[in-house]
Design a protein around this motif. Structure first.
Motif, PDB file in Angstrom:
ATOM      1  N   HIS A   1       0.824  -1.208   0.000  1.00  0.00           N
ATOM      2  CA  HIS A   1       0.000   0.000   0.000  1.00  0.00           C
ATOM      3  C   HIS A   1       0.863   1.265   0.000  1.00  0.00           C
ATOM      4  O   HIS A   1       0.552   2.244  -0.696  1.00  0.00           O
ATOM      5  N   ASP A   2       1.934   1.250   0.743  1.00  0.00           N
ATOM      6  CA  ASP A   2       2.719   2.470   0.939  1.00  0.00           C
ATOM      7  C   ASP A   2       4.229   2.198   0.900  1.00  0.00           C
ATOM      8  O   ASP A   2       5.007   2.884   1.544  1.00  0.00           O
ATOM      9  N   LEU A   3       4.638   1.192   0.144  1.00  0.00           N
ATOM     10  CA  LEU A   3       6.057   0.843   0.068  1.00  0.00           C
ATOM     11  C   LEU A   3       6.363   0.308  -1.325  1.00  0.00           C
ATOM     12  O   LEU A   3       5.525  -0.351  -1.940  1.00  0.00           O
ATOM     13  N   SER A   4       7.578   0.604  -1.826  1.00  0.00           N
ATOM     14  CA  SER A   4       8.008   0.108  -3.129  1.00  0.00           C
ATOM     15  C   SER A   4       9.435  -0.420  -3.031  1.00  0.00           C
ATOM     16  O   SER A   4      10.234   0.053  -2.217  1.00  0.00           O
ATOM     17  N   VAL A   5       9.729  -1.398  -3.888  1.00  0.00           N
ATOM     18  CA  VAL A   5      11.096  -1.901  -4.052  1.00  0.00           C
ATOM     19  C   VAL A   5      11.525  -1.559  -5.467  1.00  0.00           C
ATOM     20  O   VAL A   5      10.842  -1.940  -6.437  1.00  0.00           O
ATOM     21  N   VAL A   6      12.618  -0.829  -5.613  1.00  0.00           N
ATOM     22  CA  VAL A   6      13.113  -0.446  -6.941  1.00  0.00           C
ATOM     23  C   VAL A   6      14.585  -0.812  -7.044  1.00  0.00           C
ATOM     24  O   VAL A   6      15.270  -1.016  -6.039  1.00  0.00           O
ATOM     25  N   THR A   7      15.075  -0.877  -8.281  1.00  0.00           N
ATOM     26  CA  THR A   7      16.491  -1.145  -8.511  1.00  0.00           C
ATOM     27  C   THR A   7      17.242   0.178  -8.693  1.00  0.00           C
ATOM     28  O   THR A   7      16.636   1.242  -8.876  1.00  0.00           O
ATOM     29  N   TYR A   8      18.557   0.086  -8.689  1.00  0.00           N
ATOM     30  CA  TYR A   8      19.367   1.284  -8.918  1.00  0.00           C
ATOM     31  C   TYR A   8      19.201   1.791 -10.350  1.00  0.00           C
ATOM     32  O   TYR A   8      19.370   2.982 -10.623  1.00  0.00           O
ATOM     33  N   ASP A   9      18.853   0.875 -11.276  1.00  0.00           N
ATOM     34  CA  ASP A   9      18.589   1.316 -12.645  1.00  0.00           C
ATOM     35  C   ASP A   9      17.342   2.183 -12.705  1.00  0.00           C
ATOM     36  O   ASP A   9      17.221   3.029 -13.596  1.00  0.00           O
ATOM     37  N   ASP A  10      16.400   1.981 -11.764  1.00  0.00           N
ATOM     38  CA  ASP A  10      15.226   2.849 -11.707  1.00  0.00           C
ATOM     39  C   ASP A  10      15.629   4.291 -11.423  1.00  0.00           C
ATOM     40  O   ASP A  10      15.005   5.234 -11.932  1.00  0.00           O
ATOM     41  N   LEU A  11      16.661   4.482 -10.612  1.00  0.00           N
ATOM     42  CA  LEU A  11      17.124   5.839 -10.328  1.00  0.00           C
ATOM     43  C   LEU A  11      17.668   6.484 -11.594  1.00  0.00           C
ATOM     44  O   LEU A  11      17.433   7.672 -11.858  1.00  0.00           O
ATOM     45  N   LEU A  12      18.410   5.696 -12.384  1.00  0.00           N
ATOM     46  CA  LEU A  12      18.915   6.220 -13.652  1.00  0.00           C
ATOM     47  C   LEU A  12      17.759   6.568 -14.590  1.00  0.00           C
ATOM     48  O   LEU A  12      17.787   7.607 -15.264  1.00  0.00           O
ATOM     49  N   ARG A  13      16.741   5.720 -14.620  1.00  0.00           N
ATOM     50  CA  ARG A  13      15.597   5.989 -15.491  1.00  0.00           C
ATOM     51  C   ARG A  13      14.854   7.248 -15.066  1.00  0.00           C
ATOM     52  O   ARG A  13      14.330   7.987 -15.906  1.00  0.00           O
TER      53      ARG A  13
END
Length: 574
Positions: A551-563
């Protein structure tokens, strides 16, 4: 060669202080904006031949062809920046070299002018204590066999991410065959990490070697030259009445200003004083606005770049209420405006308003008149300079903020390619550049404690209009998100649970939320871990599905930061 062109300026008193360019008032015409095709700006054959006169020019032409997919086309800035971002992510070493070819600080030196390095330890200490940053290119001419006659040196400097720190210098040897053939050397300048000081790239990979290897010896000499090199200033003063060291381009006929000429003559005859004074730039206006704003953009950009480097230059003005009038130094005036300066130092002929009495630096006579301020051409033809102006007009100018975003992307991509990098380095990077997390983020803090129970990696509080707070947990970019069975990795599960514990504590103890954070603002959680390259299509879909369950949390990769950075730059037109 974009970034290496030089034009000629002559700003001597009177007619000899006029702007010297290929345009003249007798044959004054607007430069037509070049037509931009999808593959870039057309490059006439004779201009390409002129650029091909140096090795760096040949390398740039090959790179332009690779970017546009067409011969004799120059890519626009948007194409260049997108190419560099993609290359820096897919093949980081090539991205670093290409960045140097296009935008590195450029120097040229004959081989015999390279300094010898008699004390390697002392040079390494200097490189650690007084490092230079970014990308530099050195063109070595008149090289002895077995080296090619002209050798290109692409060099970069970055922080050594090991305990004790230091610097890493990567030197790449280039010739006309790049990218098919390169030589690559790494030199570490670190007292705390004396092992693996010298490494060389071989077909089998990186190999530690001794400083007496020919490639290492040459790399050290090049580093010694680059560490003390400063680009020669394009702007030089010439004493009044003296001849320039090389012929200047034909001078344009600036619009005559009888009052300027009258005052200048009186100053020369010592019948009128001069004053060096700090003047509000907003009070300066050109005698001929039409002539001033027709100054080629390349000239203004070059002069602004010199002023940023600290080169001192003074306009010659006179007071005509309610403004100071500039009648000759139009390019300098526009460059100061480009830098958005509020106040400048200028020489004023005659009276100075009483309101500026406290801004006077020095009073005198004709000795205060600025000498000739000129920029030497270095052999580029008028045709090349005219094409270059068309190229600039065809381009959407990248703002300083956009260039900063681009360099952040390059730096983050560089961090991600380094093995076993400590998570604290990413923490420092994101804390220093919160735009990596979100363009609209406000205040960011690291190592924030929640009572005695928890310590959070990063907390990002958004602007008042958004009213959100993001609690961030960082894991290693080398961490696999999922097991072979498709379940969360145990470390990812632990990180998710930890962030959920933080959010629960935040909601249950609003009175203990640390300053300056607002306990009434809703909180969300973010876990950053792993890389996209370690995820197949099934794993990517699984990550998307799992995030929808929160509901209020996400898991992202470091490539998501680049995107995120890439999308932000694309939204800005780049």
């Amino acid at each position: 060669m974009i970034g290496m062109e030089r034009c000629v300026l002559d700003l001597r008193p009177g007619a000899s202080r006029s702007l010297s360019l290929s345009r003249s008032r007798k044959n004054k015409k607007k430069i037509k904006k070049a037509i931009v095709a999808p593959e870039g700006v057309p490059l006439p054959a004779h201009i390409a031949e002129e650029i091909r006169g140096t090795l760096i020019g040949q390398l740039q032409l090959k790179l332009w062809e690779r970017i546009t997919g067409q011969k004799n086309h120059a890519p626009i800035y948007k194409q260049i920046l997108r190419y560099l971002r993609t290359t820096s992510l897919t093949t980081p070493a090539a991205g670093e070299i290409d960045h140097t070819i296009l935008y590195g600080k450029k120097f040229s030196k004959a081989f015999e002018e390279l300094p010898s390095v008699d004390n390697i330890a002392k040079l390494l200490e200097q490189l650690e204590d007084a490092p230079w940053h970014g990308f530099r290119y050195l063109e070595l001419c008149e090289c002895p066999p077995p080296l090619p006659a002209t050798l290109g040196i692409a060099a970069s400097s970055s922080t050594l991410l090991l305990p004790g720190g230091g610097r890493v210098y990567v030197i790449t040897f280039l010739d006309q065959d790049y990218p098919a053939r390169v030589g690559r050397v790494e030199i570490r300048a670190s007292r705390a990490n004396p092992d693996h000081t010298f490494s060389m790239r071989t077909p089998e990979g990186w190999k530690v070697c001794d400083p007496d290897e020919p490639q290492i010896e040459l790399a050290l000499r090049c580093l010694a030259a680059l560490s003390t090199a400063e680009p020669p200033s394009d702007l030089k003063y010439l004493p009044m009445g003296a001849e320039p060291p090389a012929p200047l381009a034909p001078e344009p006929e600036t619009p005559p200003d009888p009052e300027y000429d009258r005052r200048l003559q009186l100053v020369h005859d010592r019948q009128m004083p001069c004053t060096l004074v700090r003047v509000p730039l907003a009070q300066v206006r050109p005698y001929s606005a039409e002539f001033a704003f027709d100054t080629p953009r390349t000239t203004v950009d070059r002069m602004a770049a010199e002023l940023r480097r600290g080169v001192s230059a003074h306009m010659l003005l006179y007071w005509k209420a309610p403004s100071f009038i500039v009648s000759d130094d139009y390019a300098l005036y526009l460059a100061e405006r480009e830098l958005r300066k509020e106040t400048i130092e200028a020489v004023v002929m005659g009276e100075v308003p009483a309101a500026l009495a406290d801004a006077v630096v020095r009073r005198g006579g004709p000795e205060l008149i600025p000498g000739a301020l000129y920029m030497q051409e270095d052999g580029y033809s008028a045709a090349y300079l005219e094409w270059l102006e068309k190229y600039r007009l065809a381009n959407k100018q990248a703002s300083h903020e956009l260039i900063r975003l681009h360099l952040l992307y390059i730096e983050l991509a560089s961090l991600l390619r380094q093995p076993k990098i400590p998570e604290r380095e990413f923490q420092r990077f994101i804390e220093s550049h919160p735009v990596v997390l979100d363009a609209y983020g406000g205040e960011v803090r690291s190592e924030v404690r929640l009572g005695k129970s928890y310590r959070m990696d990063l907390v990002l509080q958004y602007a008042e209009s958004d009213r959100r707070i993001l609690l961030v947990e960082l894991e290693s970019p080398t961490l696999a998100l999922f097991t072979a069975e498709g379940r969360w990795n145990a470390k990812v599960t632990h990180a998710i649970q930890q962030v959920q514990d933080w959010m629960r504590w935040w909601r249950e103890h609003p009175q203990d939320v640390p300053a300056p954070f607002d306990a009434t603002i809703p909180v969300k959680g973010l876990v950053i871990a792993g890389r996209d390259r370690d995820l197949d299509e099934s794993a990517k879909r699984r990550l998307l599905h799992n995030n929808h369950q929160f509901h209020d949390l996400s898991v992202v990769t470091y490539d998501d930061l680049l995107r995120r950075l890439d999308r932000l730059m694309a939204a800005l037109g780049f």
